[in-house]
Motif scaffolding. Structure first.
Motif, PDB file in Angstrom:
ATOM      1  N   LEU A  10       0.864  -1.199   0.074  1.00  0.00           N
ATOM      2  CA  LEU A  10       0.106   0.043  -0.091  1.00  0.00           C
ATOM      3  C   LEU A  10       0.545   1.425  -0.004  1.00  0.00           C
ATOM      4  O   LEU A  10       0.799   2.148  -0.672  1.00  0.00           O
ATOM      5  CB  LEU A  10      -0.957  -0.025   1.200  1.00  0.00           C
ATOM      6  N   LYS A  11       1.934   1.305   1.083  1.00  0.00           N
ATOM      7  CA  LYS A  11       2.868   2.533   0.838  1.00  0.00           C
ATOM      8  C   LYS A  11       3.492   2.471  -0.229  1.00  0.00           C
ATOM      9  O   LYS A  11       3.888   3.581  -0.983  1.00  0.00           O
ATOM     10  CB  LYS A  11       3.777   2.293   2.047  1.00  0.00           C
ATOM     11  N   SER A  12       3.867   1.346  -0.957  1.00  0.00           N
ATOM     12  CA  SER A  12       4.676   1.374  -2.229  1.00  0.00           C
ATOM     13  C   SER A  12       3.778   2.004  -3.272  1.00  0.00           C
ATOM     14  O   SER A  12       4.230   2.814  -4.245  1.00  0.00           O
ATOM     15  CB  SER A  12       5.243   0.262  -2.311  1.00  0.00           C
ATOM     16  N   ARG A  18       2.335   8.526  -6.942  1.00  0.00           N
ATOM     17  CA  ARG A  18       2.497   9.953  -7.130  1.00  0.00           C
ATOM     18  C   ARG A  18       3.911  10.220  -8.047  1.00  0.00           C
ATOM     19  O   ARG A  18       3.788  11.370  -8.739  1.00  0.00           O
ATOM     20  CB  ARG A  18       3.116  10.360  -5.806  1.00  0.00           C
ATOM     21  N   TYR A  19       4.807   9.319  -8.204  1.00  0.00           N
ATOM     22  CA  TYR A  19       5.810   9.296  -9.099  1.00  0.00           C
ATOM     23  C   TYR A  19       5.467   9.194 -10.482  1.00  0.00           C
ATOM     24  O   TYR A  19       5.977   9.891 -11.232  1.00  0.00           O
ATOM     25  CB  TYR A  19       6.819   8.249  -8.724  1.00  0.00           C
ATOM     26  N   MET A  20       4.446   8.467 -10.546  1.00  0.00           N
ATOM     27  CA  MET A  20       3.959   8.209 -12.038  1.00  0.00           C
ATOM     28  C   MET A  20       3.143   9.390 -12.671  1.00  0.00           C
ATOM     29  O   MET A  20       3.262   9.731 -13.643  1.00  0.00           O
ATOM     30  CB  MET A  20       3.248   6.934 -12.264  1.00  0.00           C
ATOM     31  N   TRP A  21       2.493   9.932 -11.648  1.00  0.00           N
ATOM     32  CA  TRP A  21       1.510  11.044 -11.830  1.00  0.00           C
ATOM     33  C   TRP A  21       2.273  12.403 -12.297  1.00  0.00           C
ATOM     34  O   TRP A  21       2.289  13.167 -13.139  1.00  0.00           O
ATOM     35  CB  TRP A  21       0.502  11.473 -10.792  1.00  0.00           C
ATOM     36  N   ALA A  22       3.361  12.406 -11.554  1.00  0.00           N
ATOM     37  CA  ALA A  22       4.176  13.611 -11.784  1.00  0.00           C
ATOM     38  C   ALA A  22       4.808  13.511 -13.160  1.00  0.00           C
ATOM     39  O   ALA A  22       5.214  14.400 -13.724  1.00  0.00           O
ATOM     40  CB  ALA A  22       5.258  13.827 -10.499  1.00  0.00           C
ATOM     41  N   ARG A  23       5.297  12.168 -13.255  1.00  0.00           N
ATOM     42  CA  ARG A  23       6.153  11.948 -14.652  1.00  0.00           C
ATOM     43  C   ARG A  23       5.088  12.157 -15.611  1.00  0.00           C
ATOM     44  O   ARG A  23       5.323  12.640 -16.830  1.00  0.00           O
ATOM     45  CB  ARG A  23       6.690  10.486 -14.830  1.00  0.00           C
ATOM     46  N   GLU A  92       8.428  17.567  -3.613  1.00  0.00           N
ATOM     47  CA  GLU A  92       7.872  17.747  -2.289  1.00  0.00           C
ATOM     48  C   GLU A  92       6.713  16.880  -2.483  1.00  0.00           C
ATOM     49  O   GLU A  92       6.212  15.989  -1.725  1.00  0.00           O
ATOM     50  CB  GLU A  92       7.582  19.133  -1.941  1.00  0.00           C
ATOM     51  N   TYR A  93       5.897  16.668  -3.764  1.00  0.00           N
ATOM     52  CA  TYR A  93       4.714  16.075  -4.153  1.00  0.00           C
ATOM     53  C   TYR A  93       5.028  14.392  -3.832  1.00  0.00           C
ATOM     54  O   TYR A  93       4.350  13.620  -3.336  1.00  0.00           O
ATOM     55  CB  TYR A  93       4.307  16.311  -5.180  1.00  0.00           C
ATOM     56  N   VAL A  94       6.153  14.077  -4.932  1.00  0.00           N
ATOM     57  CA  VAL A  94       6.609  13.010  -4.809  1.00  0.00           C
ATOM     58  C   VAL A  94       7.139  12.024  -3.623  1.00  0.00           C
ATOM     59  O   VAL A  94       6.708  11.064  -2.954  1.00  0.00           O
ATOM     60  CB  VAL A  94       7.379  12.486  -6.029  1.00  0.00           C
ATOM     61  N   LEU A  95       8.215  12.916  -3.131  1.00  0.00           N
ATOM     62  CA  LEU A  95       8.930  12.388  -2.046  1.00  0.00           C
ATOM     63  C   LEU A  95       8.280  12.375  -0.565  1.00  0.00           C
ATOM     64  O   LEU A  95       8.424  11.691   0.373  1.00  0.00           O
ATOM     65  CB  LEU A  95      10.426  13.101  -1.817  1.00  0.00           C
ATOM     66  N   ASP A  96       7.417  13.489  -0.543  1.00  0.00           N
ATOM     67  CA  ASP A  96       7.059  13.711   0.961  1.00  0.00           C
ATOM     68  C   ASP A  96       5.744  14.111   0.892  1.00  0.00           C
ATOM     69  O   ASP A  96       4.793  14.480   1.804  1.00  0.00           O
ATOM     70  CB  ASP A  96       7.602  15.311   1.559  1.00  0.00           C
ATOM     71  N   ASN A  97       5.008  13.643  -0.021  1.00  0.00           N
ATOM     72  CA  ASN A  97       3.463  13.499  -0.170  1.00  0.00           C
ATOM     73  C   ASN A  97       2.916  14.878   0.118  1.00  0.00           C
ATOM     74  O   ASN A  97       1.623  15.164   0.486  1.00  0.00           O
ATOM     75  CB  ASN A  97       2.817  12.652   0.854  1.00  0.00           C
TER      76      ASN A  97
END
Length: 132
Positions: A10-12, A18-23, A92-97
């Motif tokens: 779930l955490k992964s 978030r990473y894929m959405w930012a990408r 900040e979005y990807v790494l720290d939610n």
């Protein structure tokens, strides 16, 4: 393939989403799959060129399709994508939610054109009243 416990999956999945959405927003890549948690839980480790290791932090270990984005976000390389607006906000979005960065305002498809009329104007003079 090794299965992962539900909490780690779930955490992964949350981080990977978030990473894929930012990408997607920054590089016009594919949208994230809605079944990420289930896929990670059952042992999938590659998603659209992104390789993950659920027990690492950060879990994304390689991005074969967008290595410059990986370097800018995960490896904190400021020179990897110099034209990326709001790089710190994306990290900040990807790494720290953090909060999802806003899209830049789109240019109008129909730009407003300024016209000059020959008649008198009701607008005040630009530098205050004119003395006669």
């Amino acid at each position: 393939m090794h299965q992962v416990d539900r909490d780690i999956a779930l955490k992964s999945a949350d981080f990977l989403y978030r990473y894929m959405w930012a990408r997607r927003r920054c590089c016009r890549a594919a949208a994230p799959d809605n079944r990420l948690r289930h896929l990670i839980e059952t042992g999938t480790r590659e998603f659209d060129g992104i390789e993950i290791e659920p027990h690492r932090s950060p879990l994304v270990v390689r991005d074969n399709k967008h290595p410059e984005f990986f370097a800018a976000i995960i490896e904190l390389d400021d020179t990897a994508m110099p034209d990326l607006e709001d790089l710190l906000a994306w990290r900040e979005y990807v790494l720290d939610n953090g909060a999802l960065p806003k899209r830049p305002a789109a240019e109008s498809a129909f730009p407003i054109r300024t016209r000059r009329w020959s008649g008198p104007s009701d607008d005040p003079p630009p530098h205050g009243p004119v003395e006669a």
